[in-house]
Write a protein that holds these residues in place. Structure first.
Motif, short mmCIF file in Angstrom:
data_model
loop_
_atom_site.label_atom_id
_atom_site.label_comp_id
_atom_site.label_asym_id
_atom_site.label_seq_id
_atom_site.Cartn_x
_atom_site.Cartn_y
_atom_site.Cartn_z
N ASN A 157 1.19 3.21 -7.87
CA ASN A 157 2.62 3.27 -8.15
C ASN A 157 2.96 3.44 -9.62
O ASN A 157 4.11 3.60 -9.99
CB ASN A 157 3.31 2.02 -7.62
CG ASN A 157 3.32 1.99 -6.10
OD1 ASN A 157 2.56 2.73 -5.47
ND2 ASN A 157 4.16 1.17 -5.52
N ALA A 161 5.15 15.23 5.78
CA ALA A 161 4.66 14.00 5.17
C ALA A 161 3.30 13.62 5.73
O ALA A 161 2.42 13.17 5.00
CB ALA A 161 5.67 12.88 5.40
N ILE A 205 0.51 1.95 -0.20
CA ILE A 205 0.55 2.66 -1.48
C ILE A 205 0.23 4.14 -1.28
O ILE A 205 0.88 5.03 -1.83
CB ILE A 205 -0.43 2.01 -2.47
CG1 ILE A 205 0.04 0.60 -2.82
CG2 ILE A 205 -0.54 2.85 -3.74
CD1 ILE A 205 -0.94 -0.21 -3.64
N LEU A 206 -0.76 4.41 -0.42
CA LEU A 206 -1.15 5.79 -0.15
C LEU A 206 -0.01 6.57 0.51
O LEU A 206 0.31 7.69 0.13
CB LEU A 206 -2.39 5.79 0.74
CG LEU A 206 -2.83 7.14 1.30
CD1 LEU A 206 -3.40 8.00 0.19
CD2 LEU A 206 -3.86 6.96 2.39
N LEU A 207 0.60 5.93 1.51
CA LEU A 207 1.65 6.63 2.26
C LEU A 207 2.89 6.86 1.41
O LEU A 207 3.66 7.80 1.66
CB LEU A 207 2.02 5.83 3.51
CG LEU A 207 0.99 5.89 4.64
CD1 LEU A 207 1.04 4.64 5.49
CD2 LEU A 207 1.23 7.12 5.49
N LEU A 208 3.09 6.01 0.41
CA LEU A 208 4.25 6.18 -0.47
C LEU A 208 4.24 7.55 -1.13
O LEU A 208 5.29 8.13 -1.40
CB LEU A 208 4.24 5.10 -1.55
CG LEU A 208 4.95 3.79 -1.23
CD1 LEU A 208 4.68 2.77 -2.32
CD2 LEU A 208 6.44 4.02 -1.09
N PHE A 209 3.04 8.08 -1.37
CA PHE A 209 2.95 9.38 -2.03
C PHE A 209 3.69 10.45 -1.25
O PHE A 209 4.39 11.27 -1.82
CB PHE A 209 1.48 9.80 -2.17
CG PHE A 209 0.78 9.17 -3.33
CD1 PHE A 209 0.61 9.87 -4.51
CD2 PHE A 209 0.30 7.87 -3.25
CE1 PHE A 209 -0.04 9.28 -5.59
CE2 PHE A 209 -0.34 7.29 -4.32
CZ PHE A 209 -0.52 7.99 -5.49
N SER A 210 3.51 10.47 0.08
CA SER A 210 4.10 11.55 0.87
C SER A 210 5.41 11.15 1.55
O SER A 210 6.31 11.95 1.70
CB SER A 210 3.14 12.03 1.95
OG SER A 210 1.96 12.45 1.36
N PHE A 211 5.47 9.90 1.97
CA PHE A 211 6.65 9.49 2.73
C PHE A 211 7.75 8.94 1.83
O PHE A 211 8.90 8.84 2.24
CB PHE A 211 6.28 8.43 3.78
CG PHE A 211 5.69 9.00 5.02
CD1 PHE A 211 6.51 9.40 6.06
CD2 PHE A 211 4.32 9.16 5.15
CE1 PHE A 211 5.96 9.93 7.21
CE2 PHE A 211 3.78 9.69 6.30
CZ PHE A 211 4.59 10.08 7.34
N LEU A 268 -7.07 5.14 -7.19
CA LEU A 268 -6.76 4.30 -6.03
C LEU A 268 -7.95 4.29 -5.07
O LEU A 268 -8.34 3.23 -4.55
CB LEU A 268 -5.51 4.85 -5.32
CG LEU A 268 -4.96 4.04 -4.16
CD1 LEU A 268 -4.56 2.66 -4.62
CD2 LEU A 268 -3.76 4.75 -3.54
N TRP A 306 -2.91 1.28 2.49
CA TRP A 306 -2.22 2.29 3.30
C TRP A 306 -0.80 2.49 2.79
O TRP A 306 -0.33 3.61 2.68
CB TRP A 306 -2.18 1.87 4.76
CG TRP A 306 -3.51 1.93 5.46
CD1 TRP A 306 -4.15 0.89 6.06
CD2 TRP A 306 -4.36 3.06 5.63
NE1 TRP A 306 -5.35 1.30 6.60
CE2 TRP A 306 -5.50 2.64 6.34
CE3 TRP A 306 -4.27 4.40 5.23
CZ2 TRP A 306 -6.54 3.49 6.68
CZ3 TRP A 306 -5.32 5.25 5.58
CH2 TRP A 306 -6.43 4.80 6.28
#
Ligand code: ATP
Ligand code: MG
Lengths: 273, 289, 256
Positions: free
Chosen positions: B255, B68, A138-144, B263, A136
């Motif tokens: 990342n 977001a 890593i995934l959320l890092l994309f948008s947030f 992923l 979660w």
């Protein structure tokens, strides 16, 4: 194993028990040893090196991993980051617990929902529980991006999944009997939830929430390293700069916080249960 | 029916009224305030206040939450809807999964060995209370440090690699299992130990002839539950400390390559493994109970 | 006119377990009926069909002039309001006070909202106290239910059902978890309620001697079928043996 049999003076019996037990133990031991060897090979684990590293690490910690004057001067900043992490953990757990409580209700037997609804609830809970929080994150890092909300949502999903399952089990266990009686008086499901389910399961629920807060403080330290927030980020920063004395102060502050929370929750648990 | 008719009921007799408690507003009280209810209320109040305070003070860095969240939603759809391997291979992923399993297994084995002896120092029914308290405090300290920090500390002290990861994971496993094992030992029948003591059995005889046989099944269950946790922890440590395994692959996909599909693919592998472990754990739990 | 009528009622659980087969009987207002039978014979199922905690598979059940098998959600609520239920394990909300538990008997009368927030009128609260006084529980009113003894808990259960102003009280083994003296107290209260308030009582009982002493009519069931329905006087040793089959009959032969 039967203990009374052991004490009884029956020599033949005893030997046969011991023989089978010995065999089971030997097999189990060999099995574990095999797993150990395979795992060690798979991970290039050096058994001797591993054992040697512990005293080495203790010596190293005693020498370098001690806060110095510079580290102490950073204490206010460290504490501010620590409180950020603690607050995130509390906020995540509280929000997830509230959502999980109401979400778990249709999954319990207390609301008399159709079986397929209960099934869907369980499947959704399993989904959130089994996707690890770092996925979660890593995934959320994309948008947030590197934001406090990244860690918040990552932990929220994982906690939500975990608590939903726990609440379903807890509620079914604690309130089944009184729920039946309330329905028998002609109460509606909503009335039954508020008059029966909540009063009888609240202590357990609060206890689980306290436990999750504790767990989430540790998890959010790790997530913070990925999302560059909170105390995890700070540790990472000092660590990469090789400022180990400041890093040690970070660790000490975390230890004190976690232990304080643990002691406090145990006290609360004793009173409420 | 008239007896039960609420509208026309007679006034309460004096004898009953003396037991009735009233609120300040003159209404009849119904609830009792026990210490426990009070504690629950305060706890909930404090937690809610902290939550609100937290939300009010967090530094959101002007992130556009709606955007977001929308972005995340479409990312979730890609992640779970279109998994695809580009950089890695099936074989490589499975090998990495196996490495993560192995890290978890090693930590569980070490943790179990340490915990077995640790729990003997901790369990109320066999240990001396002074030693038990010291052991418990030590365990509490070890558990208070997040696993990842142990790993990083040992990385500097012992060099990067599986050793640091395993030792870091072992610390928590040992702490967790000591508590669990001690409880399993405490649950066993008092009389058995007494009887063996009376017959002059030595401490180790008692341990191997009475304690181990009677608590081994519970201990096994706990150990497996811990293995399940260790697997997830090994994953996280792999991602955050870069010690390898499939956790590191997750980290790289997200990342480094910024590839949601990659992923997604790895996530599916991980989730399948986690579900498998959970299913086995549930089975084991059911047989032990 | 009977207050309750079972017409050829059958119940099959999960399409497999036959719990009741073709049960027919009727109960008139004010009767005290005791249902006896071995474990698993379907006693609880009969009571639960009446207030629709369980749905009968076949046949019809007429309660107070309405066929409850056809009842929709709202009507089920009406039925449950008029039929109080008492349980073997009391089924109270242990962490709430006695008076709160008694007031739960009013939930069927309340709007969803006032039931949710637990708003009761003063008259209702006074009524609750009167019922508690009648059952000798006034001093316990503000105790938490988990502080009570089994006999006291069961009296709270009775109070809760009386709070419903029921026409019928269904007792599912009300004394199975109690010692003899508490059992007597509970049975005396039930029989008193039956006589003075004219509330119909149907009680599942394990103890044949108790059933014989208190009930005016006994229904014996075995494997989901009625094998005896009549006054206690006519329940002979042989009939008891019939109901319980083999061993259990012998256990209770000293009764008569
Ligand atoms: N919810 C249920 N699902 C499936 N089968 C059930 C259920 N409830 C009861 N049964 C079955 O129906 C039959 C009758 O059960 P019931 O509880 O009515 O018996 P009983 O006479 O009340 O027994 P006891 O004296 O033990 O309380 C039993 O065979 C039981 O196994
Ligand atoms: Mg029954």
């Amino acid at each position: 194993m039967d203990q009374t049999q052991e004490k009884a003076p029956r020599p033949q019996d005893q030997t046969s028990v011991f023989v089978t037990r010995k065999r089971t133990f030997t097999l189990a031991f060999l099995g574990v040893a095999l797993i150990f060897v395979i795992s060690a090979v798979a991970t290039d684990y050096e058994v001797i090196g591993g054992l040697e590293s512990i005293p080495k690490a203790v010596v190293w910690m005693a020498r370098h991993f001690i806060p110095d004057a510079k580290a102490w001067s950073r204490l206010p900043y460290i504490l501010s980051k620590l409180s950020e992490t603690a607050l995130v953990s509390v906020a995540v757990t509280v929000c997830a617990a509230i959502c999980a409580f109401f979400f778990s209700l249709p999954g319990t037997k207390t609301t008399k929902t159709a079986p397929w609804i209960a099934r869907i609830v369980r499947i959704i809970a399993a989904f959130f529980r089994n996707v690890p929080d770092i996925v979660w994150a890593i995934l959320l890092l994309f948008s947030f991006g590197e934001n406090i909300l990244t860690g918040f949502f990552a932990l929220f999903f994982a906690t939500f999944g975990m608590l939903t399952r726990t609440f379903i089990e807890t509620i079914d266990e604690v309130s089944a009997s009184c729920v039946e009686a309330l329905y028998a008086t002609g109460a509606t499901s909503l009335q039954t939830v508020f008059n029966g389910v909540i009063p009888s399961s609240l202590p357990e629920i609060v206890s689980w929430v306290l436990y999750m807060i504790e767990t989430n403080i540790r998890s959010s330290t790790l997530i913070g390293m990925l999302t560059a927030t909170g105390i995890g980020y700070l540790f990472d920063l000092y660590y990469k700069r090789m400022d180990y004395s400041s890093a040690s102060l970070v660790v000490i502050s975390i230890v004190i916080l976690v232990i304080a929370i643990e002691i406090l929750s145990n006290k609360i648990r004793k009173v409420i249960m | 029916m008239s007896e039960l008719d609420i509208a026309g009921q007679p006034p309460l007799s004096l004898e009953i009224s003396q037991y009735i408690r009233k609120t300040r507003g003159g209404k009849i009280k119904t609830a009792t305030k026990s210490r426990s209810d009070h504690a629950i209320k305060i706890t909930i109040f404090v937690l809610l206040t902290l939550t609100i305070y937290g939300f009010a003070t967090f530094n959101y860095k002007n992130v556009d939450i709606a955007k977001a969240l929308a972005g995340t939603w479409s990312n979730i759809k890609v992640l779970f809807g279109q998994p695809k391997l580009t950089y890695g291979t099936w074989g490589g992923s499975l090998k990495a999964l196996f490495v993560t399993f192995s890290l978890g297994a090693l930590a569980t084995i070490f943790g179990a060995i340490i915990a077995f002896f640790g729990s003997l120092l901790c369990a109320k029914n066999i240990a001396n209370s002074f030693v038990a308290n010291i052991t418990k405090s030590f365990v509490a300290f070890i558990r208070a440090v997040p696993t990842i920090l142990w790993v990083l500390i040992f990385t500097v002290a012992a060099g990067l690699g599986s050793v640091a990861a395993v030792i870091g994971l072992t610390f928590h496993s040992a702490g967790y299992l000591i508590k669990a094992y001690a409880e399993s030992i405490e649950e066993m029948d008092e009389g058995t130990i007494e009887a063996l003591k009376a017959s002059g059995a030595s401490f180790w005889q008692i341990v191997f002839q009475a304690i181990l046989p009677s608590s081994i099944s519970r201990m096994t269950a706990w150990t497996f539950l811990r293995f399940e946790i260790n697997f997830t922890n090994a994953l996280a440590v792999g991602a955050a400390a870069g010690v390898g395994g499939i956790g590191f692959d997750l980290y790289m996909a997200g990342n480094h390559y910024f590839d949601l599909r990659e992923l997604g693919f790895i996530t599916y592998i991980v989730v399948a493994a986690v579900i498998l472990l959970e299913m086995i754990a549930t089975k084991i739990k059911a047989t032990v109970r | 006119m009977p207050i309750l009528e079972f017409k050829n009622v059958s119940k099959i659980y999960n399409n497999t377990t036959k719990a009741l087969t073709d049960i027919s009987f009727s109960v008139s207002e004010g009767e005290f009926v005791s249902i006896i039978g071995p474990s698993g014979s379907g006693k609880s199922t009969i009571l639960r069909c009446i207030n629709r905690l369980v749905d009968a598979t076949q046949g019809s059940i007429i309660f107070d002039g309405h066929d409850i098998k056809q009842a929709d959600k709202k009507e089920i609520r009406q039925v449950r309001k008029k039929a109080g239920m008492i349980f073997q394990h009391y089924n109270l909300v242990d962490r709430l006070s006695v008076i709160e538990n008694v007031l739960h008997g009013r939930l069927g009368y309340k709007s969803v909202i006032s039931g949710v927030i637990g708003h009761y009128t003063e008259a209702e609260k006074e009524k609750a106290f009167q019922i508690l006084a009648m059952l000798g529980l006034t001093e316990q009113a503000y105790k938490r239910c988990d502080e009570l003894s089994g006999g006291q808990k069961q009296r709270v259960g009775i109070a809760r059902s009386l709070m419903q102003e029921p026409r019928l009280i269904l007792c599912d083994e009300p004394i199975a978890s109690l010692d003899p003296s508490s059992s007597k107290i509970i049975m005396d209260y039930l029989s008193n309620i039956n006589e003075t308030m004219k509330i119909t009582c149907i009680a599942n009982l394990h103890q044949v001697d108790v059933a014989l002493r208190y009930a005016k009519r006994i229904i014996g069931i075995t494997a989901g079928q009625i094998v005896y329905d009549g006054p206690p006087e006519k329940l002979t040793k042989a009939k008891i043996y019939d109901i319980y089959q083999s061993d259990e009959g012998e256990l209770i032969t000293d009764v008569k």
